[in-house]
Write a protein that holds these residues in place. Structure first.
Motif, PDB file in Angstrom:
ATOM      1  N   TYR A   1    -139.334  -0.469 -86.464  1.00  0.00           N
ATOM      2  CA  TYR A   1    -139.935   0.863 -86.376  1.00  0.00           C
ATOM      3  C   TYR A   1    -141.461   0.763 -86.382  1.00  0.00           C
ATOM      4  O   TYR A   1    -142.141   1.374 -85.537  1.00  0.00           O
ATOM      5  N   CYS A   2    -142.017  -0.013 -87.312  1.00  0.00           N
ATOM      6  CA  CYS A   2    -143.473  -0.145 -87.405  1.00  0.00           C
ATOM      7  C   CYS A   2    -144.047  -0.733 -86.125  1.00  0.00           C
ATOM      8  O   CYS A   2    -145.074  -0.265 -85.611  1.00  0.00           O
TER       9      CYS A   2
ATOM     10  N   ASP B   1    -129.515   3.164 -90.836  1.00  0.00           N
ATOM     11  CA  ASP B   1    -128.944   2.572 -89.621  1.00  0.00           C
ATOM     12  C   ASP B   1    -127.791   3.456 -89.126  1.00  0.00           C
ATOM     13  O   ASP B   1    -126.797   3.656 -89.833  1.00  0.00           O
ATOM     14  N   SER B   2    -127.918   3.968 -87.905  1.00  0.00           N
ATOM     15  CA  SER B   2    -126.884   4.846 -87.351  1.00  0.00           C
ATOM     16  C   SER B   2    -125.546   4.115 -87.218  1.00  0.00           C
ATOM     17  O   SER B   2    -124.481   4.741 -87.246  1.00  0.00           O
TER      18      SER B   2
ATOM     19  N   SER C   1    -131.838   5.573 -87.410  1.00  0.00           N
ATOM     20  CA  SER C   1    -132.391   4.525 -86.557  1.00  0.00           C
ATOM     21  C   SER C   1    -131.319   3.842 -85.705  1.00  0.00           C
ATOM     22  O   SER C   1    -130.118   4.034 -85.916  1.00  0.00           O
ATOM     23  N   LYS C   2    -131.791   3.062 -84.750  1.00  0.00           N
ATOM     24  CA  LYS C   2    -130.945   2.227 -83.891  1.00  0.00           C
ATOM     25  C   LYS C   2    -129.961   3.038 -83.042  1.00  0.00           C
ATOM     26  O   LYS C   2    -128.874   2.551 -82.707  1.00  0.00           O
ATOM     27  N   MET C   3    -130.354   4.253 -82.689  1.00  0.00           N
ATOM     28  CA  MET C   3    -129.495   5.071 -81.828  1.00  0.00           C
ATOM     29  C   MET C   3    -129.306   4.422 -80.457  1.00  0.00           C
ATOM     30  O   MET C   3    -128.289   4.635 -79.790  1.00  0.00           O
ATOM     31  N   ASP C   4    -130.283   3.621 -80.043  1.00  0.00           N
ATOM     32  CA  ASP C   4    -130.202   2.957 -78.739  1.00  0.00           C
ATOM     33  C   ASP C   4    -129.150   1.852 -78.714  1.00  0.00           C
ATOM     34  O   ASP C   4    -128.793   1.363 -77.631  1.00  0.00           O
ATOM     35  N   LEU C   5    -128.640   1.461 -79.869  1.00  0.00           N
ATOM     36  CA  LEU C   5    -127.639   0.392 -79.930  1.00  0.00           C
ATOM     37  C   LEU C   5    -126.209   0.917 -79.955  1.00  0.00           C
ATOM     38  O   LEU C   5    -125.260   0.132 -79.949  1.00  0.00           O
ATOM     39  N   LEU C   6    -126.054   2.241 -79.974  1.00  0.00           N
ATOM     40  CA  LEU C   6    -124.721   2.827 -80.055  1.00  0.00           C
ATOM     41  C   LEU C   6    -124.085   2.971 -78.672  1.00  0.00           C
ATOM     42  O   LEU C   6    -124.772   3.192 -77.676  1.00  0.00           O
TER      43      LEU C   6
END
Length: 279
Positions: A18-19, A140-141, A173-178
């Motif tokens: 994120y940072c 973490d989503s 976070s990590k919505m792009d990995l779902l």
């Protein structure tokens, strides 16, 4: 005035990523943001730092100290307490630049945010240094796959919010990995009805825990802690929308608007609607 984000969340929730992402995004839009690593156990991260707590104290050194005999958890607590005792080191590293905007990449040990005073002492010190601070709590989503785990994540975030008493933004976070299927499942947790989730829990828990579930749902509802901001690192709009939410929480940019109005209307009084409320 200076501004800061405390980037918090369990280990593996994506804090360092994120940072790095926020830093890159701000560079692209020509906005000045810097990062400070506050995790003495960090092994590597993909961003340049203004300060690195490992220069002051490192977890491995603490664990190897024969007179301390500390494991990973105790060692991390020792490191953070050592930082508190040496805030002058951090103050020197940060300098004193007006309009600074700093991301503090924090450790993932949850005790630091739930009942220990270390992070609260950091917040109070940053306030003394003229920082407006926002807590950014990542979950973490991929972890949120059912109601019980969602409740666990929310209660952890709620503990941090109550302990620190600063503006607070929850991030999924990590919505792009779902996968598409997972996205549909997680979507109902972004802004859900806690009481509806309790009804779902009833199907998977015994009567013994129903009153507890209902009480937890009421607690979450009372503190308005249900909503999460989704973060998809592959979409600029997702990153920008989250940053806008955080900026609004700490009133970033409002002082700049005031100064610009004064410059353009030097002979006029400042219009009330452009005056930032710092109360």
């Amino acid at each position: 005035m200076r501004y800061a984000q405390l980037v918090m969340g369990p280990a593996g929730s994506g804090k360092s990523t994120y940072c790095s992402t926020i830093l890159q995004h701000c560079e692209n839009v020509q906005r000045s943001v810097q990062v400070v690593n506050l995790d003495p156990a960090a092994e590597q991260f993909g961003y340049p730092v203004l300060a690195d707590v490992r220069e002051l104290v490192e977890l491995d050194d603490v664990m190897e100290a024969a007179d301390l005999q500390l494991g990973p958890n105790g060692g991390l607590v020792f490191c953070m307490e050592y930082l508190v005792q040496n805030f002058d080191w951090l103050e020197e590293k940060l300098g004193d630049v007006e309009d600074d905007y700093i991301l503090f990449d924090c450790p993932g040990q949850i005790e630091l945010y739930t009942h220990m005073p270390v992070m609260r002492q950091l917040v109070e010190t940053l306030h003394q240094w003229n920082f407006r601070v926002c807590g950014v709590f990542l979950i973490d989503s991929q972890f949120v796959v059912d109601c019980s785990k969602f409740f666990a994540g929310v209660l952890t975030a709620l503990s941090a919010m109550i302990q620190l008493e600063i503006p607070h933004i929850n991030v999924m976070s990590k919505m792009d990995l779902l996968t598409k299927k997972q996205l549909k499942e997680v979507d109902r947790f972004l802004d859900p009805d806690p009481q509806q989730l309790v009804e779902e829990l009833k199907a998977n828990t015994t009567k013994r825990f129903r009153k507890l579930n209902e009480a937890l749902a009421q607690l979450i509802d009372d503190y308005s802690m249900v909503a999460f901001q989704p973060l998809n690192l592959s979409e600029e709009d997702s990153i920008n929308n989250l940053l806008i939410q955080i900026d609004n929480a700490i009133q970033y940019g409002e002082d700049l608007d005031v100064r610009e109005m004064k410059d353009d209307n030097e002979d006029d009084q400042t219009y009330p609607e452009f005056v930032a409320d710092h109360s």
